[in-house]
Structures are given as C-alpha cells and as structure tokens.
Design a protein around this motif. Sequence first.
Motif, PDB file in Angstrom:
ATOM      1  N   TYR A   1       0.833  -1.203   0.000  1.00 51.39           N
ATOM      2  CA  TYR A   1       0.000   0.000   0.000  1.00 51.39           C
ATOM      3  C   TYR A   1       0.866   1.250   0.000  1.00 51.39           C
ATOM      4  CZ  TYR A   1      -2.679   3.796   2.186  1.00 51.39           C
ATOM      5  OH  TYR A   1      -3.234   5.014   2.484  1.00 51.39           O
ATOM      6  N   LEU A   2       1.892   1.270   0.823  1.00 52.26           N
ATOM      7  CA  LEU A   2       2.772   2.440   0.899  1.00 52.26           C
ATOM      8  C   LEU A   2       3.507   2.670  -0.417  1.00 52.26           C
ATOM      9  CD1 LEU A   2       4.258   1.874   4.471  1.00 52.26           C
ATOM     10  CD2 LEU A   2       2.531   3.560   3.800  1.00 52.26           C
ATOM     11  N   ARG A   3       3.811   1.598  -1.115  1.00 53.91           N
ATOM     12  CA  ARG A   3       4.524   1.706  -2.394  1.00 53.91           C
ATOM     13  C   ARG A   3       3.616   2.191  -3.512  1.00 53.91           C
ATOM     14  NH1 ARG A   3       7.729  -4.094  -1.918  1.00 53.91           N
ATOM     15  NH2 ARG A   3       9.494  -3.342  -0.635  1.00 53.91           N
ATOM     16  N   GLY A   4       2.325   1.993  -3.360  1.00 52.84           N
ATOM     17  CA  GLY A   4       1.413   2.451  -4.400  1.00 52.84           C
ATOM     18  C   GLY A   4      -0.026   2.052  -4.142  1.00 52.84           C
ATOM     19  N   HIS A   5      -0.946   3.033  -4.244  1.00 52.34           N
ATOM     20  CA  HIS A   5      -2.361   2.761  -4.037  1.00 52.34           C
ATOM     21  C   HIS A   5      -3.201   3.772  -4.795  1.00 52.34           C
ATOM     22  CE1 HIS A   5      -1.092   5.444  -0.659  1.00 52.34           C
ATOM     23  NE2 HIS A   5      -2.122   6.129  -1.092  1.00 52.34           N
ATOM     24  N   ILE A   6      -4.485   3.539  -4.831  1.00 53.12           N
ATOM     25  CA  ILE A   6      -5.419   4.469  -5.472  1.00 53.12           C
ATOM     26  C   ILE A   6      -5.420   5.773  -4.677  1.00 53.12           C
ATOM     27  CG2 ILE A   6      -7.869   4.881  -5.944  1.00 53.12           C
ATOM     28  CD1 ILE A   6      -8.124   1.880  -6.523  1.00 53.12           C
ATOM     29  N   PRO A   7      -5.392   6.910  -5.348  1.00 53.19           N
ATOM     30  CA  PRO A   7      -5.376   8.192  -4.643  1.00 53.19           C
ATOM     31  C   PRO A   7      -6.473   8.301  -3.578  1.00 53.19           C
ATOM     32  CG  PRO A   7      -4.971   8.561  -6.959  1.00 53.19           C
ATOM     33  CD  PRO A   7      -5.312   7.098  -6.805  1.00 53.19           C
ATOM     34  N   CYS A   8      -6.054   8.807  -2.412  1.00 51.34           N
ATOM     35  CA  CYS A   8      -6.934   9.073  -1.256  1.00 51.34           C
ATOM     36  C   CYS A   8      -7.354   7.807  -0.508  1.00 51.34           C
ATOM     37  CB  CYS A   8      -8.160   9.880  -1.650  1.00 51.34           C
ATOM     38  SG  CYS A   8      -7.758  11.517  -2.320  1.00 51.34           S
ATOM     39  N   ALA A   9      -6.886   6.624  -0.935  1.00 57.91           N
ATOM     40  CA  ALA A   9      -7.269   5.391  -0.247  1.00 57.91           C
ATOM     41  C   ALA A   9      -6.644   5.307   1.144  1.00 57.91           C
ATOM     42  CB  ALA A   9      -6.848   4.176  -1.075  1.00 57.91           C
ATOM     43  N   VAL A  10      -7.387   4.743   2.090  1.00 58.48           N
ATOM     44  CA  VAL A  10      -6.865   4.424   3.415  1.00 58.48           C
ATOM     45  C   VAL A  10      -6.661   2.920   3.481  1.00 58.48           C
ATOM     46  CG1 VAL A  10      -7.938   6.428   4.498  1.00 58.48           C
ATOM     47  CG2 VAL A  10      -9.167   4.243   4.441  1.00 58.48           C
ATOM     48  N   TYR A  11      -5.837   2.469   4.412  1.00 57.08           N
ATOM     49  CA  TYR A  11      -5.468   1.057   4.441  1.00 57.08           C
ATOM     50  C   TYR A  11      -5.936   0.357   5.706  1.00 57.08           C
ATOM     51  CZ  TYR A  11      -2.758  -3.236   4.297  1.00 57.08           C
ATOM     52  OH  TYR A  11      -2.394  -4.565   4.297  1.00 57.08           O
ATOM     53  N   SER A  12      -6.387  -0.882   5.523  1.00 57.76           N
ATOM     54  CA  SER A  12      -6.680  -1.770   6.637  1.00 57.76           C
ATOM     55  C   SER A  12      -6.414  -3.203   6.195  1.00 57.76           C
ATOM     56  CB  SER A  12      -8.139  -1.629   7.093  1.00 57.76           C
ATOM     57  OG  SER A  12      -8.401  -2.460   8.209  1.00 57.76           O
ATOM     58  N   ASP A  13      -5.582  -3.907   6.931  1.00 55.87           N
ATOM     59  CA  ASP A  13      -5.226  -5.282   6.591  1.00 55.87           C
ATOM     60  C   ASP A  13      -6.388  -6.216   6.967  1.00 55.87           C
ATOM     61  OD1 ASP A  13      -4.145  -7.991   6.748  1.00 55.87           O
ATOM     62  OD2 ASP A  13      -2.159  -7.075   6.607  1.00 55.87           O
ATOM     63  N   TYR A  14      -6.979  -6.819   5.970  1.00 54.07           N
ATOM     64  CA  TYR A  14      -8.135  -7.700   6.179  1.00 54.07           C
ATOM     65  C   TYR A  14      -7.842  -8.836   7.150  1.00 54.07           C
ATOM     66  CZ  TYR A  14     -11.280 -11.608   4.924  1.00 54.07           C
ATOM     67  OH  TYR A  14     -12.151 -12.682   4.944  1.00 54.07           O
ATOM     68  N   MET A  15      -6.629  -9.365   7.100  1.00 59.81           N
ATOM     69  CA  MET A  15      -6.280 -10.526   7.921  1.00 59.81           C
ATOM     70  C   MET A  15      -5.793 -10.167   9.313  1.00 59.81           C
ATOM     71  SD  MET A  15      -6.881 -13.345   6.240  1.00 59.81           S
ATOM     72  CE  MET A  15      -5.804 -14.624   6.925  1.00 59.81           C
ATOM     73  N   LYS A  16      -5.361  -8.932   9.527  1.00 58.49           N
ATOM     74  CA  LYS A  16      -4.705  -8.608  10.797  1.00 58.49           C
ATOM     75  C   LYS A  16      -5.411  -7.559  11.648  1.00 58.49           C
ATOM     76  CE  LYS A  16      -0.036  -9.640   9.059  1.00 58.49           C
ATOM     77  NZ  LYS A  16       1.319  -9.065   8.823  1.00 58.49           N
ATOM     78  N   ASP A  17      -6.302  -6.784  11.058  1.00 60.20           N
ATOM     79  CA  ASP A  17      -6.802  -5.602  11.758  1.00 60.20           C
ATOM     80  C   ASP A  17      -8.114  -5.772  12.511  1.00 60.20           C
ATOM     81  OD1 ASP A  17      -4.563  -4.315  10.931  1.00 60.20           O
ATOM     82  OD2 ASP A  17      -5.540  -2.988   9.482  1.00 60.20           O
ATOM     83  N   GLY A  18      -8.652  -6.985  12.538  1.00 52.96           N
ATOM     84  CA  GLY A  18      -9.850  -7.210  13.339  1.00 52.96           C
ATOM     85  C   GLY A  18     -11.153  -7.322  12.582  1.00 52.96           C
TER      86      GLY A  18
END
Length: 311
Positions: A60-77
């Motif tokens: 995600y940090l290396r590249g994502h859709i503009p304005c996107a926020v990140y949440s890891d599906y497997m780790k974040d609850g």
Amino acid sequence: MKNVSVLTALTAAWILGSGAAWADATPLVNTQWIKGNACQPGVVILDIRNQLDGHSKIDYLRGHIPCAVYSDYMKDGWRTKVNNIPGMLPPAKDLEKLIGSLGISNNDHVVIYSAGLNGLDMGSATRVYWTFKVLGHDNVSILDGGYAAYADEKGNKIETGANTPKPASFTAQLRKDMIPGEADVAQALKEGVVMVDNRPNDQFLGVNRSVPAVKRNGTLPGAKNLPESWLTDNNTGSFRSPAELKALYKEAGVPVTGKEINFCNTGHWASLGWFVSSELLGNKSAKVYDGSMSQWSANASLPMMQKVKAE
C-alpha cells in the motif's frame, strides 16, 4: 471484456466524475468511477490487500489508489476467533471502533478493493462488504477487478505513502437475520433450504479438508457445490456477467431465487457466493453461514455427507 455487461447494468445510475447520491450505491463500481470519485467528500476508498493475495501495508505504501486508506483484512480485526472457531464476525462494538478509526462514518460511501488477482482474494472484498451490510451500512461497493484493474490501466495516477484518516463515529445497526447460526442452519436443513458449498470441489467431495480449521471431511447433507473459482472471469478479480453466472448456477443445480445459505470453511469464500447471489443476481434470500464447516464439523452430533472417501 466479459464483465462489461454486469458493470454497465450495475453502474448505469452513477454520474461519473461528479457528486453522486451515495444512497444509491451499487455493489460494483469500475475504474472510471474510481477516477471520478475517489477523492470526493463523503467517499472512502478502502485498500484491504493482505497476505491472502501476497500483499501487506508495505505494498500500500509503495502504491495505491489516490486518497485510499489502508486496513489489513487478515490482521486488523475484521474477523476473530469465537468459541475456538476461527474467522468469525467480531462483536459490533469492536467493528464500530475499527471502522471509525478508518475515518468512516455512517454517512460515507465506502468502496473496497483487494489485489484483484483471483476469486480467493476478491473474497476479502466481499467479506468486508458483507460485514458492512450486516452492520446496517448500505453505502458500500467493491471495485470490480480490484487494484490490478486500476493499476493495469495506463495513465492512472498511483499515490504513494500513507493517508492517515481522521477518526470518525460509526454506529452499527446489526442485522441479526443476516447471520444464521448453527441451530438456524440445522433447522434450514430440515426445511429443505438450498445449501451452497463455495469451496473447491475436492473439499466438497470430502477427498480433502482444510486443516486444522475443519475437523471432519465432507459437506452439509444435500449441499450443492458452486466453487468460488467459478464466480469471477477465468478466476481473476473481475466478476462474470449475470448471464454467465446464471448458466453456472444452473450447471451447479443452484436456483437463482429462494432461500439459500452459502458456506465454506470459515465464511470467506461463502461471502463471495453470497455477494454473487444476493448483490449481483438479486436473490435477497441468500445468507452467509459465518461459522461454516469450521463450526459445523466441530460438533460431532451434526450430520455431514462425504461423497468420496480417500483410500
């Protein structure tokens, strides 16, 4: 492309590139919609890439859709262990906290994307989509084709670094009727409700099983097998057209109307089957058995069917 017709039908109500009525959110949006709306007020683009698709927050940090926020599906609850059953829906208060921390309020339109590599990883997107629906939030969509569809188009802007969301307040209105439990499924079996096993055929037949999550080989008695890999175009990140899906449902012996319970091992693939039945084909009587075979197989008193026994 084979998925053009489904996208045309599902996005016809949207006005690309301008403010849209988020209350009219469609199950799928395409890359054109993303380019026109990703950074609009009231829209939250949610990147959930994770280890199932070979990714992490680093990607995600290396590249994502503009304005996107990140949440890891497997780790974040997004999922948790309940009574030793893995992958279950967490308590509503925990999900409220998680969703609010991502800057998502009840007024926002959430658009989810995973890597877009195959049916398995699109299951991450459909599971999070289903979770929002269970929590009473209908303003939610999935990017058809995932990040791969966006990144593969020449000229699309790729943003790097992190977008840190401002925490918001999100309040759940739990739809308990969308979450049949073990007893509900047992009763549905007696009533002849269609049970749809969205696992690969070898697991449906009972030749193999997912260990250690599933304790016994086989499937629910009388279940129909509609493997998750059938539901996207050539097992990619793009959903098949309604016409193709209906043909595949017919081949699998699964009606496109009437009561239906989708299950798999832990409710991941089942969410993909539910999404196709409920959201793309319009069968609002379809449901997800969250506990799936992990819960069912752990109770030795519950019946199972094993079509083929490995030597």
